[in-house]
Scaffold this active site. Structure first.
Site, PDB file in Angstrom:
ATOM      1  N   ASP A  96      -1.104  -8.407   1.181  1.00  9.55           N
ATOM      2  CA  ASP A  96       0.145  -8.452   0.418  1.00  9.55           C
ATOM      3  C   ASP A  96       0.541  -9.892   0.110  1.00  9.55           C
ATOM      4  O   ASP A  96       0.899 -10.230  -1.026  1.00  9.55           O
ATOM      5  CB  ASP A  96       1.262  -7.757   1.192  1.00  9.55           C
ATOM      6  CG  ASP A  96       1.123  -6.238   1.199  1.00  9.55           C
ATOM      7  OD1 ASP A  96       0.226  -5.720   0.515  1.00  9.55           O
ATOM      8  OD2 ASP A  96       1.914  -5.580   1.894  1.00  9.55           O
ATOM      9  N   GLY A 114       0.805  -1.203   0.000  1.00  9.53           N
ATOM     10  CA  GLY A 114       0.000   0.000   0.000  1.00  9.53           C
ATOM     11  C   GLY A 114       0.843   1.260   0.000  1.00  9.53           C
ATOM     12  O   GLY A 114       1.943   1.287   0.555  1.00  9.53           O
ATOM     13  N   SER A 115       0.342   2.307  -0.642  1.00 11.06           N
ATOM     14  CA  SER A 115       1.002   3.609  -0.583  1.00 11.06           C
ATOM     15  C   SER A 115       0.771   4.225   0.793  1.00 11.06           C
ATOM     16  O   SER A 115       0.020   3.710   1.615  1.00 11.06           O
ATOM     17  CB  SER A 115       0.453   4.514  -1.678  1.00 11.06           C
ATOM     18  OG  SER A 115       0.792   4.036  -2.958  1.00 11.06           O
ATOM     19  N   GLY A 116       1.427   5.367   1.020  1.00 13.01           N
ATOM     20  CA  GLY A 116       1.338   6.002   2.326  1.00 13.01           C
ATOM     21  C   GLY A 116       2.545   5.761   3.194  1.00 13.01           C
ATOM     22  O   GLY A 116       2.628   6.284   4.306  1.00 13.01           O
ATOM     23  N   HIS A 117       3.492   4.926   2.684  1.00 16.99           N
ATOM     24  CA  HIS A 117       4.702   4.591   3.448  1.00 16.99           C
ATOM     25  C   HIS A 117       5.951   5.193   2.808  1.00 16.99           C
ATOM     26  O   HIS A 117       7.064   4.768   3.109  1.00 16.99           O
ATOM     27  CB  HIS A 117       4.870   3.074   3.531  1.00 16.99           C
ATOM     28  CG  HIS A 117       3.681   2.349   4.058  1.00 16.99           C
ATOM     29  ND1 HIS A 117       3.111   2.646   5.270  1.00 16.99           N
ATOM     30  CD2 HIS A 117       2.947   1.342   3.520  1.00 16.99           C
ATOM     31  CE1 HIS A 117       2.078   1.849   5.465  1.00 16.99           C
ATOM     32  NE2 HIS A 117       1.947   1.055   4.418  1.00 16.99           N
ATOM     33  N   LYS A 163       5.953  -7.756   2.695  1.00 14.52           N
ATOM     34  CA  LYS A 163       5.695  -7.536   4.114  1.00 14.52           C
ATOM     35  C   LYS A 163       4.577  -8.460   4.585  1.00 14.52           C
ATOM     36  O   LYS A 163       3.653  -8.768   3.832  1.00 14.52           O
ATOM     37  CB  LYS A 163       5.313  -6.073   4.375  1.00 14.52           C
ATOM     38  CG  LYS A 163       6.391  -5.082   3.966  1.00 14.52           C
ATOM     39  CD  LYS A 163       6.075  -3.665   4.393  1.00 14.52           C
ATOM     40  CE  LYS A 163       4.785  -3.128   3.832  1.00 14.52           C
ATOM     41  NZ  LYS A 163       4.765  -3.136   2.336  1.00 14.52           N
ATOM     42  N   HIS A 182       0.165   1.115   9.268  1.00 12.88           N
ATOM     43  CA  HIS A 182      -1.070   1.446   8.564  1.00 12.88           C
ATOM     44  C   HIS A 182      -2.018   2.240   9.461  1.00 12.88           C
ATOM     45  O   HIS A 182      -3.212   2.331   9.183  1.00 12.88           O
ATOM     46  CB  HIS A 182      -1.776   0.180   8.075  1.00 12.88           C
ATOM     47  CG  HIS A 182      -0.997  -0.586   7.069  1.00 12.88           C
ATOM     48  ND1 HIS A 182      -0.130  -1.596   7.426  1.00 12.88           N
ATOM     49  CD2 HIS A 182      -0.922  -0.484   5.718  1.00 12.88           C
ATOM     50  CE1 HIS A 182       0.431  -2.092   6.330  1.00 12.88           C
ATOM     51  NE2 HIS A 182      -0.035  -1.431   5.285  1.00 12.88           N
TER      52      HIS A 182
END
Length: 329
Positions: free
Chosen positions: A109, A53-56, A104, A216
């Site tokens: 995932d 996921g994006s945001g990291h 991860k 998250h």
């Protein structure tokens, strides 16, 4: 919610476009939205793919380049990329010597990358997977430890070894060794706000912290009073050291900002961590301090420790040239 975005729906696409403008050494495919090396896969080299996921950010696209990844697959914010997009990354990274996926330990995932690997193998490609699971806050979870800061260490060591021409089995074995030797823990001073949700994931009082938080925005193990940094760092390292596998004294340390923590405060954390780790008989050989595995706009810190031998240290110091990590070039 105040954010510098056009809309929640276009956020990932817009950010990837800006990333490509900023870094000519990478390429962003406008259809699949995967991030690859601008020159394509290196002939004869094992390909490395990661994502989530994006945001990291800068994880994972910021680690595409010489000495690390060949391709990264960003999903929507805090959402795993779909198998077809992971498959596109596997194709883009494959030069004929096989591809290693670094995944991860989150159910979405693992499932989507596993499906993509099956599809790639149906095409005649060879794919191996290393799962990163380093978060001691979830050691007792039914799904096991979450994958967090150690992802950077695994991507770096595997990337360095692949760059030297090692085969797929050797690169995968190195990734498994690094993961097994790594443990992480995080604490939050503030929650994060996902753009599509528009409100914080949890609430904290002005004098509270969340101990054992996830990347998250997941709430942690418990809520505690805010205290001086030396107390918080000592408390955070206690379960980490208790679960750190036995080995030699040399370690890599990542002091990772979660998105909104000033660098000055992260250096304070490293200062305190160095004292605690030294008393435990450990020697910091190399450290990273900054934003590497973030949780949008969360204020806080994660600590990752990895035991290393001379061989892993030699790999760590080889040249790396990515948007977020660069030395020796």
């Amino acid at each position: 919610m105040k954010k510098l975005i056009n809309s929640a729906d276009s956020l990932v696409t817009d950010a990837l476009h800006g990333m490509a403008v900023a870094h000519p050494g990478i390429r962003v495919d406008p259809v699949t939205r995967i991030v690859t090396r601008a020159g394509g896969p290196v002939p004869g080299k094992v390909g490395l793919v990661s994502g989530g996921g994006s945001g990291h950010e800068p994880l994972h696209g910021g680690f595409v380049g010489r000495g690390m990844l060949d391709a990264a697959v960003p999903g929507e914010v805090f959402t795993s990329p779909t198998p077809d997009r992971v498959l596109a990354a596997l194709r883009a990274a494959d030069s004929g010597s096989g591809v290693l996926q670094i995944v991860k330990n989150y159910s979405g995932d693992r499932l989507n990358f596993a499906m993509a690997a099956e599809l790639a193998e149906d095409e005649g490609r060879t794919v191996r997977t290393v799962v990163v699971d380093d978060d001691v806050a979830t050691s007792d979870s039914a799904t096991g430890r979450r994958g967090t800061g150690a992802t950077v260490f695994v991507e770096r060591i595997c990337g360095a070894l692949a760059e030297q021409g090692a085969d797929l089995a050797a690169v995968a074995e190195a990734g498994e060794r690094v993961n097994a030797a790594s443990r992480s823990i995080a604490l939050a001073l503030t929650p994060c706000t996902a753009p599509a949700v528009g409100r914080p994931g949890f609430e904290l009082g002005p004098d509270e912290i969340e101990f054992g938080v996830g990347i998250h925005g997941e709430p942690g193990l418990r809520r505690e009073p805010l205290r001086p940094a030396h107390e918080l760092v000592s408390q955070a390292l206690e379960p980490l050291l208790a679960q750190l596998p036995p080995g030699g004294p040399s370690i890599l340390v990542l002091v990772n900002g979660l998105g909104a923590t000033p660098l000055q405060e992260l250096y304070v954390v490293l200062s305190e961590a160095a004292g605690v780790l030294g008393k435990a008989g450990l020697t910091i050989t190399h450290s990273l301090v900054g934003n590497y595995v973030t949780a949008l706009d969360m204020a806080g810190v994660s600590l990752t420790v990895c035991r290393v031998d001379s061989g892993l240290l030699d790999l760590w110091t080889t040249p790396v040239d990515t948007p977020a990590l660069r030395w020796g070039c």
